[in-house]
Design an enzyme around this catalytic site. Sequence first.
Site, PDB file in Angstrom:
ATOM      1  N   GLU A 139    -162.140  11.729  35.805  1.00 26.24           N
ATOM      2  CA  GLU A 139    -161.348  10.491  35.646  1.00 26.24           C
ATOM      3  C   GLU A 139    -162.205   9.243  35.439  1.00 26.24           C
ATOM      4  N   TYR A 170    -164.945   8.323  37.186  1.00 29.70           N
ATOM      5  CA  TYR A 170    -165.640   7.811  38.367  1.00 29.70           C
ATOM      6  C   TYR A 170    -167.148   8.092  38.255  1.00 29.70           C
ATOM      7  N   ARG A 173    -164.175  18.716  40.901  1.00 28.11           N
ATOM      8  CA  ARG A 173    -163.145  18.260  39.943  1.00 28.11           C
ATOM      9  C   ARG A 173    -163.862  17.851  38.669  1.00 28.11           C
ATOM     10  N   HIS A 186    -159.764   6.828  33.541  1.00 31.68           N
ATOM     11  CA  HIS A 186    -158.709   5.845  33.791  1.00 31.68           C
ATOM     12  C   HIS A 186    -158.620   4.812  32.667  1.00 31.68           C
ATOM     13  N   GLN A 238    -143.109   5.496  39.404  1.00 29.66           N
ATOM     14  CA  GLN A 238    -142.577   4.226  39.887  1.00 29.66           C
ATOM     15  C   GLN A 238    -142.857   3.953  41.371  1.00 29.66           C
TER      16      GLN A 238
HETATM   17  P1  FAD Z   1    -124.800   4.004  38.402  1.00 27.17           P
HETATM   18  O1  FAD Z   1    -125.869   4.837  37.868  1.00 27.17           O
HETATM   19  O2  FAD Z   1    -124.175   2.978  37.524  1.00 27.17           O
HETATM   20  O3  FAD Z   1    -123.659   4.977  38.948  1.00 27.17           O
HETATM   21  C1  FAD Z   1    -122.402   4.523  39.358  1.00 27.17           C
HETATM   22  C2  FAD Z   1    -121.387   5.639  39.207  1.00 27.17           C
HETATM   23  O4  FAD Z   1    -120.180   5.262  39.819  1.00 27.17           O
HETATM   24  C3  FAD Z   1    -121.043   5.969  37.766  1.00 27.17           C
HETATM   25  O5  FAD Z   1    -121.248   7.341  37.527  1.00 27.17           O
HETATM   26  C4  FAD Z   1    -119.581   5.558  37.633  1.00 27.17           C
HETATM   27  O6  FAD Z   1    -118.880   6.393  36.729  1.00 27.17           O
HETATM   28  C5  FAD Z   1    -119.092   5.744  39.045  1.00 27.17           C
HETATM   29  N1  FAD Z   1    -117.899   4.965  39.400  1.00 27.17           N
HETATM   30  C6  FAD Z   1    -117.678   3.634  39.217  1.00 27.17           C
HETATM   31  N2  FAD Z   1    -116.469   3.294  39.745  1.00 27.17           N
HETATM   32  C7  FAD Z   1    -115.913   4.425  40.249  1.00 27.17           C
HETATM   33  C8  FAD Z   1    -114.704   4.713  40.954  1.00 27.17           C
HETATM   34  N3  FAD Z   1    -113.816   3.789  41.250  1.00 27.17           N
HETATM   35  N4  FAD Z   1    -114.474   5.988  41.302  1.00 27.17           N
HETATM   36  C9  FAD Z   1    -115.377   6.968  41.037  1.00 27.17           C
HETATM   37  N5  FAD Z   1    -116.549   6.741  40.405  1.00 27.17           N
HETATM   38  C10 FAD Z   1    -116.818   5.490  40.032  1.00 27.17           C
HETATM   39  N6  FAD Z   1    -134.178   3.608  36.493  1.00 27.17           N
HETATM   40  C11 FAD Z   1    -135.389   3.924  36.922  1.00 27.17           C
HETATM   41  O7  FAD Z   1    -135.665   3.798  38.108  1.00 27.17           O
HETATM   42  N7  FAD Z   1    -136.330   4.406  36.075  1.00 27.17           N
HETATM   43  C12 FAD Z   1    -136.085   4.589  34.773  1.00 27.17           C
HETATM   44  O8  FAD Z   1    -136.965   5.012  34.039  1.00 27.17           O
HETATM   45  C13 FAD Z   1    -134.810   4.269  34.283  1.00 27.17           C
HETATM   46  N8  FAD Z   1    -134.511   4.434  32.984  1.00 27.17           N
HETATM   47  C14 FAD Z   1    -133.276   4.134  32.537  1.00 27.17           C
HETATM   48  C15 FAD Z   1    -132.973   4.317  31.208  1.00 27.17           C
HETATM   49  C16 FAD Z   1    -131.713   4.044  30.716  1.00 27.17           C
HETATM   50  C17 FAD Z   1    -131.429   4.256  29.270  1.00 27.17           C
HETATM   51  C18 FAD Z   1    -130.712   3.569  31.614  1.00 27.17           C
HETATM   52  C19 FAD Z   1    -129.337   3.267  31.123  1.00 27.17           C
HETATM   53  C20 FAD Z   1    -131.007   3.364  32.941  1.00 27.17           C
HETATM   54  C21 FAD Z   1    -132.283   3.622  33.415  1.00 27.17           C
HETATM   55  N9  FAD Z   1    -132.636   3.424  34.745  1.00 27.17           N
HETATM   56  C22 FAD Z   1    -133.871   3.762  35.192  1.00 27.17           C
HETATM   57  C23 FAD Z   1    -131.719   2.740  35.665  1.00 27.17           C
HETATM   58  C24 FAD Z   1    -131.000   3.690  36.624  1.00 27.17           C
HETATM   59  O9  FAD Z   1    -130.356   4.712  35.917  1.00 27.17           O
HETATM   60  C25 FAD Z   1    -130.039   2.877  37.466  1.00 27.17           C
HETATM   61  O10 FAD Z   1    -130.759   1.924  38.197  1.00 27.17           O
HETATM   62  C26 FAD Z   1    -129.263   3.742  38.438  1.00 27.17           C
HETATM   63  O11 FAD Z   1    -128.534   4.725  37.752  1.00 27.17           O
HETATM   64  C27 FAD Z   1    -128.311   2.926  39.296  1.00 27.17           C
HETATM   65  O12 FAD Z   1    -127.699   3.789  40.185  1.00 27.17           O
HETATM   66  P2  FAD Z   1    -126.294   3.504  40.866  1.00 27.17           P
HETATM   67  O13 FAD Z   1    -125.927   4.757  41.563  1.00 27.17           O
HETATM   68  O14 FAD Z   1    -126.374   2.266  41.657  1.00 27.17           O
HETATM   69  O15 FAD Z   1    -125.280   3.195  39.686  1.00 27.17           O
HETATM   70  P1  NAP Z   2    -133.736  -5.921  32.693  1.00 26.53           P
HETATM   71  O1  NAP Z   2    -135.083  -5.338  32.827  1.00 26.53           O
HETATM   72  O2  NAP Z   2    -133.302  -6.921  33.660  1.00 26.53           O
HETATM   73  O3  NAP Z   2    -133.643  -6.497  31.221  1.00 26.53           O
HETATM   74  C1  NAP Z   2    -132.523  -7.150  30.727  1.00 26.53           C
HETATM   75  C2  NAP Z   2    -132.875  -7.806  29.402  1.00 26.53           C
HETATM   76  O4  NAP Z   2    -131.765  -8.479  28.916  1.00 26.53           O
HETATM   77  C3  NAP Z   2    -134.000  -8.776  29.530  1.00 26.53           C
HETATM   78  O5  NAP Z   2    -134.898  -8.525  28.470  1.00 26.53           O
HETATM   79  C4  NAP Z   2    -133.332 -10.138  29.381  1.00 26.53           C
HETATM   80  O6  NAP Z   2    -134.322 -10.838  28.711  1.00 26.53           O
HETATM   81  C5  NAP Z   2    -132.084  -9.826  28.589  1.00 26.53           C
HETATM   82  N1  NAP Z   2    -130.911 -10.600  28.974  1.00 26.53           N
HETATM   83  C6  NAP Z   2    -130.432 -10.847  30.219  1.00 26.53           C
HETATM   84  N2  NAP Z   2    -129.297 -11.586  30.147  1.00 26.53           N
HETATM   85  C7  NAP Z   2    -129.057 -11.811  28.835  1.00 26.53           C
HETATM   86  C8  NAP Z   2    -128.034 -12.502  28.129  1.00 26.53           C
HETATM   87  N3  NAP Z   2    -127.044 -13.124  28.775  1.00 26.53           N
HETATM   88  N4  NAP Z   2    -128.097 -12.536  26.802  1.00 26.53           N
HETATM   89  C9  NAP Z   2    -129.104 -11.914  26.135  1.00 26.53           C
HETATM   90  N5  NAP Z   2    -130.089 -11.254  26.759  1.00 26.53           N
HETATM   91  C10 NAP Z   2    -130.072 -11.193  28.094  1.00 26.53           C
HETATM   92  O7  NAP Z   2    -132.658  -4.794  32.740  1.00 26.53           O
HETATM   93  P2  NAP Z   2    -132.435  -3.483  31.901  1.00 26.53           P
HETATM   94  O8  NAP Z   2    -133.317  -3.364  30.726  1.00 26.53           O
HETATM   95  O9  NAP Z   2    -130.987  -3.495  31.674  1.00 26.53           O
HETATM   96  O10 NAP Z   2    -132.817  -2.355  32.894  1.00 26.53           O
HETATM   97  C11 NAP Z   2    -132.070  -2.171  34.085  1.00 26.53           C
HETATM   98  C12 NAP Z   2    -132.934  -1.604  35.144  1.00 26.53           C
HETATM   99  O11 NAP Z   2    -133.256  -0.260  34.827  1.00 26.53           O
HETATM  100  C13 NAP Z   2    -134.222  -2.378  35.213  1.00 26.53           C
HETATM  101  O12 NAP Z   2    -134.247  -3.134  36.396  1.00 26.53           O
HETATM  102  C14 NAP Z   2    -135.282  -1.360  35.183  1.00 26.53           C
HETATM  103  O13 NAP Z   2    -136.052  -1.400  36.365  1.00 26.53           O
HETATM  104  C15 NAP Z   2    -134.586  -0.017  35.121  1.00 26.53           C
HETATM  105  N6  NAP Z   2    -135.278   0.717  34.076  1.00 26.53           N
HETATM  106  C16 NAP Z   2    -136.548   1.087  34.305  1.00 26.53           C
HETATM  107  C17 NAP Z   2    -137.235   1.741  33.330  1.00 26.53           C
HETATM  108  C18 NAP Z   2    -138.659   2.177  33.589  1.00 26.53           C
HETATM  109  O14 NAP Z   2    -139.278   2.697  32.699  1.00 26.53           O
HETATM  110  N7  NAP Z   2    -139.190   2.009  34.764  1.00 26.53           N
HETATM  111  C19 NAP Z   2    -136.656   2.006  32.126  1.00 26.53           C
HETATM  112  C20 NAP Z   2    -135.347   1.614  31.905  1.00 26.53           C
HETATM  113  C21 NAP Z   2    -134.672   0.954  32.899  1.00 26.53           C
HETATM  114  P3  NAP Z   2    -134.224 -12.359  28.269  1.00 26.53           P
HETATM  115  O15 NAP Z   2    -133.467 -13.030  29.360  1.00 26.53           O
HETATM  116  O16 NAP Z   2    -135.641 -12.815  28.122  1.00 26.53           O
HETATM  117  O17 NAP Z   2    -133.543 -12.312  26.963  1.00 26.53           O
HETATM  118 FE1  SF4 Z   3    -144.192   9.679  41.644  1.00 22.73          FE
HETATM  119 FE2  SF4 Z   3    -141.961  10.648  42.720  1.00 22.73          FE
HETATM  120 FE3  SF4 Z   3    -141.910   9.593  40.254  1.00 22.73          FE
HETATM  121 FE4  SF4 Z   3    -143.098  11.958  40.748  1.00 22.73          FE
HETATM  122  S1  SF4 Z   3    -140.916  11.482  40.913  1.00 22.73           S
HETATM  123  S2  SF4 Z   3    -143.936  10.304  39.543  1.00 22.73           S
HETATM  124  S3  SF4 Z   3    -143.975  11.597  42.754  1.00 22.73           S
HETATM  125  S4  SF4 Z   3    -142.374   8.503  42.150  1.00 22.73           S
END
Ligand code: FAD
Ligand code: NAP
Ligand code: SF4
Length: 677
Positions: A166, A168, A216, A254, A343
């Site tokens: 890595e 080091y 390693r 790294h 993460q």
């Molecule tokens: P949600 O995932 O929104 O789940 C809520 C659930 O409640 C839904 O299934 C909905 O259908 C259900 N629901 C709502 N109302 C009712 C009701 N009245 N009765 C029954 N069911 C109901 N996060 C990361 O940490 N790392 C990532 O890399 C990452 N990548 C992402 C990529 C994409 C494209 C997207 C869209 C999201 C990503 N996220 C990522 C974000 C992550 O998925 C969300 O932060 C997470 O799913 C939030 O979890 P939650 O359970 O709070 O809500």
């Molecule tokens: P986010 O990171 O908060 O980004 C939202 C984006 O929308 C920002 O770029 C913001 O930028 C823009 N925005 C906010 N309000 C707006 C408005 N009124 N009009 C136009 N643009 C607006 O949220 P997200 O992309 O929706 O992701 C949601 C969560 O999922 C994040 O918190 C993230 O941690 C998680 N996630 C993580 C990964 C990962 O790889 N770790 C990947 C996907 C998602 P400006 O305000 O500058 O325009």
């Molecule tokens: Fe790290 Fe857990 Fe994500 Fe695996 S799933 S990369 S151990 S945070």
Amino acid sequence: MTAYPHLMTPLDLGHVRLPNRVVMGSMHTGLEDKASDIPRLAAYFAERARGGVGLMITGGYAPNLRGWLYPMAGKMTTRREARRHRQITDAVHREGGRIALQILHAGRYAYHPLSVSASRIKAPINPFRPWSLSQRRIRSTIADFARAARLAREAGYDGVEVMGSEGYLLNQFLAPRTNRRTDEWGGSPENRRRLPVEVVRAIREAVGPDFVVVYRLSMVDLVEDGQTWEETVALAQAVEAAGASLINTGIGWHEARVPTIVTSVPRAAFASITGRLKRQAGLAIPVVASNRINMPDVAESILARGDADAVSMARPMLADPEWVAKAAAGRADEINTCIACNQACLDHTFAKKEATCLVNPRAARETLLTLAPTRHTLRIAVVGAGPAGLSAATALAQRGHDVDLFEAEAEIGGQFGLARRIPGKEEFAETIRYYARLIETAGVKLHLSHRATLEELLTGDYRHVVVATGVVPRVPSIPGIEHPMVMTYAECVRGERTLGRRVAVIGAGGIGVDVSEFLTNRTSPALDLRLWQEEWGVEPEVVHRGGLNAPRVEPSPHAVTLLQRKTTSIGRGLGRTTGWVHRAALRAKGVEQVKGVNYERIDDAGLHISFGGKRENPRVVEVDSIVVCAGQESVRDLVADLEAAGVPTHVIGGADVAAELDAKRAIDQGTRLAASL
Ligand code: FAD
Ligand code: NAP
Ligand code: SF4
């Protein structure tokens, strides 16, 4: 009978016999540095020993002060320090496990002004310029490695791992990139490998024959002026002759600009390089493969192909301490799979926070977050089966509560179900599979396609209601937002709408970046090793120094413009260890990145934007489709009425706070709530 006969075969190292072929690779948890954290570290390793891992390796400990990764980092230099480790080794041995201490000299990666290296060349990822080691100091460094190994033995460890990869210190001596010396420690390949070989020899002399010495070894450096393949083979032979008992795999420095462990790297992407070494070096000692091995079938096929004698997994053991026991019992579908998101582990480590795991918030907090069986079974409703609701419902049921889980959609997962559709994020499906199985084994009553109503929650005799209803995409108030070319990220990723060739993405947060990856990849490189190697310029067989080639990127099917209002650089809020991979991938695919915009309106001509407070430089981004990724809003429609009716109501995940929501927070919050009820 086992489904994984190679994986479950014991490995005889002469004086010690490992019960299986699983090595838990070194991971820095942040608990290594303070004596007061040792009891937590002992509990962490003990839980994994109980789970059946063949051999565990600790995080890195420095052999001397100059080798510290940063001031006050863990080191193994005195008997006093060694005595503290007894708690760890005793705890592991009580559980029938085996553990080796990793000795890591950071060299020029050390984050302090006394850092040293082969030559005085600064690393591109560290502001400190190292001092070149004098010949006298090289000799004392070898002695320090040997002392650390002797102390590890006194501390009850079963062995040590010498960190030689890595990028080091030892790796820095091996490669012409960092070793420009003209004395006996530089120049020819033999001189460059003298330090690692002498370190292994001195350790073997210090600890005697009946102690595991793992080396390693950097199978491929993935940096310019790294080692040649012939040098790598000769190094493996030399460390074996010097007394190593196992060779473990390291991949890439790294500072390399090639991802090696993030989720978009194909599974077992580098195992064939380890296999080539094993076949060509003619070694008598076992060789261990590593990197992006996370499930038993992947591990088994590496061993069955003869690419390695054992496999190393680090993060998968954070994700599931019972990984080995579940695989051995034919319960692989119950494994909580590491999705390689970084993460909560590496991103935490780089932010100087304690490491844990997104899918297992108990990791490295075994003594702080327990899911003890309940003494009073309660009837509890959980509304929403996204990550927050899934973690809460399953942990509550595991504790013995009677749980109804309501999900409006036909499948569980919530927004995480969208994440798994992004090319390079296929692993995220494993978390949904894990929870689906845990719902069955823990006895959660799951009601799919069932939107929970206030009435049923009030009349269902529930002692608690957990609202985990998550988030919905925000629709920004831009004139013309209702134009037919506009869609939400959910509609786009689910394939519910037709996309034109030219696409604008509004919002460049995590989801905007993911959607851009979705738009620019016809096939997922994560599922196609050849394509991934081509796109990142990785040689399938190391031909040139460092194993690098000119990248060849498959053209994007869409012309993508990614926009944000902020003037900061795009993708800045992404993870420390993963953000650069996304940024590099989008650059390679020709995604136009536009920051500091005002969204003026949308019409048939496209997306009208301007810049700055005075709305200058108007421009039309001529596109056929617009995908809105402008954040999310909480779904809380049930909360006020439940509270008004006096029902103990707990709001978690996105329903609680939408801003900066991620699955790490959602799962952590769900688990903590479940532990408290
Ligand atoms: P949600 O995932 O929104 O789940 C809520 C659930 O409640 C839904 O299934 C909905 O259908 C259900 N629901 C709502 N109302 C009712 C009701 N009245 N009765 C029954 N069911 C109901 N996060 C990361 O940490 N790392 C990532 O890399 C990452 N990548 C992402 C990529 C994409 C494209 C997207 C869209 C999201 C990503 N996220 C990522 C974000 C992550 O998925 C969300 O932060 C997470 O799913 C939030 O979890 P939650 O359970 O709070 O809500
Ligand atoms: P986010 O990171 O908060 O980004 C939202 C984006 O929308 C920002 O770029 C913001 O930028 C823009 N925005 C906010 N309000 C707006 C408005 N009124 N009009 C136009 N643009 C607006 O949220 P997200 O992309 O929706 O992701 C949601 C969560 O999922 C994040 O918190 C993230 O941690 C998680 N996630 C993580 C990964 C990962 O790889 N770790 C990947 C996907 C998602 P400006 O305000 O500058 O325009
Ligand atoms: Fe790290 Fe857990 Fe994500 Fe695996 S799933 S990369 S151990 S945070």
